[in-house]
Design an enzyme around this catalytic site. Structure first.
Site, PDB file in Angstrom:
ATOM      1  N   SER A 146      30.137  37.598  89.281  1.00  0.00           N
ATOM      2  CA  SER A 146      29.769  36.161  88.696  1.00  0.00           C
ATOM      3  C   SER A 146      30.341  35.806  89.629  1.00  0.00           C
ATOM      4  CB  SER A 146      30.131  36.421  87.028  1.00  0.00           C
ATOM      5  OG  SER A 146      30.233  35.547  86.257  1.00  0.00           O
ATOM      6  N   TYR A 159      37.284  38.014  81.602  1.00  0.00           N
ATOM      7  CA  TYR A 159      35.410  38.535  82.523  1.00  0.00           C
ATOM      8  C   TYR A 159      35.994  37.985  84.045  1.00  0.00           C
ATOM      9  CZ  TYR A 159      31.111  36.974  82.765  1.00  0.00           C
ATOM     10  OH  TYR A 159      29.568  37.167  83.653  1.00  0.00           O
TER      11      TYR A 159
HETATM   12  N1  LIG Z   1      23.790  35.436  82.027  1.00  0.00           N
HETATM   13  C1  LIG Z   1      24.090  34.553  83.426  1.00  0.00           C
HETATM   14  O1  LIG Z   1      24.273  33.490  82.453  1.00  0.00           O
HETATM   15  C2  LIG Z   1      25.303  35.948  84.143  1.00  0.00           C
HETATM   16  C3  LIG Z   1      25.970  35.042  84.649  1.00  0.00           C
HETATM   17  C4  LIG Z   1      26.750  36.239  85.678  1.00  0.00           C
HETATM   18  C5  LIG Z   1      26.581  36.918  85.759  1.00  0.00           C
HETATM   19  N2  LIG Z   1      26.540  37.845  84.588  1.00  0.00           N
HETATM   20  C6  LIG Z   1      26.080  38.980  84.798  1.00  0.00           C
HETATM   21  O2  LIG Z   1      24.933  40.258  84.565  1.00  0.00           O
HETATM   22  C7  LIG Z   1      24.964  41.351  84.128  1.00  0.00           C
HETATM   23  C8  LIG Z   1      24.093  40.968  83.018  1.00  0.00           C
HETATM   24  O3  LIG Z   1      24.169  40.373  81.708  1.00  0.00           O
HETATM   25  P1  LIG Z   1      23.470  39.323  81.150  1.00  0.00           P
HETATM   26  O4  LIG Z   1      23.151  37.588  81.670  1.00  0.00           O
HETATM   27  O5  LIG Z   1      21.668  39.582  81.434  1.00  0.00           O
HETATM   28  O6  LIG Z   1      23.650  39.327  80.021  1.00  0.00           O
HETATM   29  P2  LIG Z   1      23.200  40.496  78.345  1.00  0.00           P
HETATM   30  O7  LIG Z   1      21.873  40.265  78.125  1.00  0.00           O
HETATM   31  O8  LIG Z   1      24.314  40.312  77.205  1.00  0.00           O
HETATM   32  O9  LIG Z   1      23.137  41.647  78.663  1.00  0.00           O
HETATM   33  C9  LIG Z   1      24.003  43.168  78.486  1.00  0.00           C
HETATM   34  C10 LIG Z   1      24.173  44.419  79.141  1.00  0.00           C
HETATM   35  O10 LIG Z   1      24.646  44.963  79.670  1.00  0.00           O
HETATM   36  C11 LIG Z   1      24.244  46.118  78.949  1.00  0.00           C
HETATM   37  N3  LIG Z   1      26.190  46.296  78.093  1.00  0.00           N
HETATM   38  C12 LIG Z   1      26.988  45.649  77.891  1.00  0.00           C
HETATM   39  N4  LIG Z   1      28.179  46.297  77.056  1.00  0.00           N
HETATM   40  C13 LIG Z   1      28.179  47.666  77.472  1.00  0.00           C
HETATM   41  C14 LIG Z   1      28.494  48.450  77.054  1.00  0.00           C
HETATM   42  N5  LIG Z   1      29.707  48.555  76.505  1.00  0.00           N
HETATM   43  N6  LIG Z   1      27.802  50.139  77.446  1.00  0.00           N
HETATM   44  C15 LIG Z   1      26.540  50.175  78.131  1.00  0.00           C
HETATM   45  N7  LIG Z   1      26.387  49.081  78.420  1.00  0.00           N
HETATM   46  C16 LIG Z   1      26.752  47.849  77.741  1.00  0.00           C
HETATM   47  C17 LIG Z   1      23.392  45.574  77.018  1.00  0.00           C
HETATM   48  O11 LIG Z   1      23.235  46.610  76.679  1.00  0.00           O
HETATM   49  P3  LIG Z   1      22.937  47.347  74.857  1.00  0.00           P
HETATM   50  O12 LIG Z   1      23.690  45.813  73.900  1.00  0.00           O
HETATM   51  O13 LIG Z   1      22.166  48.262  75.438  1.00  0.00           O
HETATM   52  O14 LIG Z   1      24.735  48.317  75.425  1.00  0.00           O
HETATM   53  C18 LIG Z   1      23.034  45.409  78.324  1.00  0.00           C
HETATM   54  O15 LIG Z   1      21.686  46.053  78.608  1.00  0.00           O
HETATM   55  C19 LIG Z   1      26.451  41.101  83.523  1.00  0.00           C
HETATM   56  O16 LIG Z   1      26.899  41.445  84.550  1.00  0.00           O
HETATM   57  C20 LIG Z   1      26.576  39.693  83.071  1.00  0.00           C
HETATM   58  O17 LIG Z   1      28.737  39.652  83.415  1.00  0.00           O
HETATM   59  C21 LIG Z   1      25.411  37.184  83.721  1.00  0.00           C
END
Ligand SMILES: NC(=O)c1ccc[n+]([C@@H]2O[C@H](COP(=O)([O-])OP(=O)(O)OC[C@H]3O[C@@H](n4cnc5c(N)ncnc54)[C@H](OP(=O)(O)O)[C@@H]3O)[C@@H](O)[C@H]2O)c1
Length: 281
Positions: A146, A159
């Site tokens: 991130s 985080y």
């Molecule tokens: N969106 C942004 O602005 C952003 C920016 C920088 C980095 N990121 C990173 O991108 C990645 C994906 O995030 P996203 O933005 O797509 O958010 P999201 O829609 O909330 O997706 C998070 C994913 O992680 C899974 N997850 C969360 N906790 C878990 C657990 N304990 N065990 C297994 N699976 C788990 C969730 O699946 P379930 O709910 O089905 O478990 C979901 O598929 C993350 O690492 C986040 O830190 C996002």
């Protein structure tokens, strides 16, 4: 330009494939003809994504639901994964959870939980998947870090720490594995329009459940996923995606004018926090 046909016959394991960036990466890899292992906790959401992947062109998909926070389930998933569709070529370590609370407002067990899911569990999956890749002298481990892994972000103490740790581990692995045939890739997204803000944990560990204006105004996941899949196939090792000018300036200032950056980030976070709270009422 990377030929997506290079995905045909490849097995790609994506964690966090049930929504957001992971779902978009799964669809993009499916269009390239990859066989997919989809993980997350919510089986119903994974089934929906798997059906979309098959429609998009994935030859084979398998579901592997488990909770990253559960060490036994994680070990069992890592043991099972290579037997589902054959040896794994690419692991996309994407699953993660964010935060919306200051350090002092975060309960210690919540801090530990975020560190565990966003760092320790990721390192454990690497530990379990890497030996097979080293033995085959091929494979790619790709971590979704991130911008908070480049510059500590307000209201995201564990985080930010976990994403910095993940980035550091991947830099270490890259150096240790030179000449091994295994590629180590780190992707640093800026703001991407997903449910990451609503799923972020409040200080007491409950989902914050509120829309963050930065995330709501962020980049669309589809082009971000295209960059991620291309990074997995190209010679790229450190990739910044969804980085606008503001993001680039923020990372630059955090390195070269850290006090100024802290003050700007604090002011911006306070404004975003007020907007989030107004949206909650
Ligand atoms: N969106 C942004 O602005 C952003 C920016 C920088 C980095 N990121 C990173 O991108 C990645 C994906 O995030 P996203 O933005 O797509 O958010 P999201 O829609 O909330 O997706 C998070 C994913 O992680 C899974 N997850 C969360 N906790 C878990 C657990 N304990 N065990 C297994 N699976 C788990 C969730 O699946 P379930 O709910 O089905 O478990 C979901 O598929 C993350 O690492 C986040 O830190 C996002």
């Amino acid at each position: 330009m990377i030929a997506m046909t290079r995905l045909v016959g490849k097995v790609v394991w994506i964690t966090g494939a049930s929504s957001g960036i992971g779902e978009a990466v799964a669809l993009e890899a499916a269009r390239g003809g990859a066989a997919l292992i989809l993980s997350g906790r919510r089986r119903d959401a994974l089934e929906r994504v798997a059906a979309a992947c098959v429609a998009a062109g994935s030859a084979r998909t398998a579901l592997l639901p488990f909770d990253l926070a559960d060490a036994q389930a994680r070990a069992a998933a890592c043991d099972l994964a290579p037997s589902l569709l054959g040896p794994i070529d690419i692991v996309v370590l994407n699953a993660g959870v964010s935060q919306r609370a200051t350090f002092l407002d975060t309960a210690p067990e919540v801090f530990d939980r975020v560190m565990h899911v966003d760092f320790t569990a990721q390192a454990d999956i690497v530990r379990r998947c890497l030996p097979a890749m080293v033995a085959r002298r091929s494979g790619c481990l790709l971590a979704i870090a991130s911008v908070a892994g480049l510059a500590g972000a307000p209201r995201r103490p564990a985080y930010s720490a976990a994403k910095h740790a993940l980035a550091g581990l991947f830099q270490n692995l890259r150096a240790d594995l030179v000449g091994s045939g295994v590629r180590i890739v780190t992707v640093y997204p800026g703001f991407v329009r997903t449910a990451v803000d609503r799923n972020a944990l409040a200080g007491d560990g409950t989902p914050a459940g509120v829309e963050d204006p930065d995330v709501a105004g962020g980049f669309d996941p589809a082009p971000v996923a295209r960059r991620i899949v291309r990074a997995a196939l190209s010679g790229a090792v450190e990739v910044r995606v969804a980085f606008d000018v503001r993001m680039r300036l923020g990372v630059f200032l955090s390195r070269h004018a850290p006090a100024l950056w802290a003050s700007l980030a604090h002011r911006h976070a306070e404004a975003a926090w007020l907007a989030e709270r107004a949206g909650r009422r």
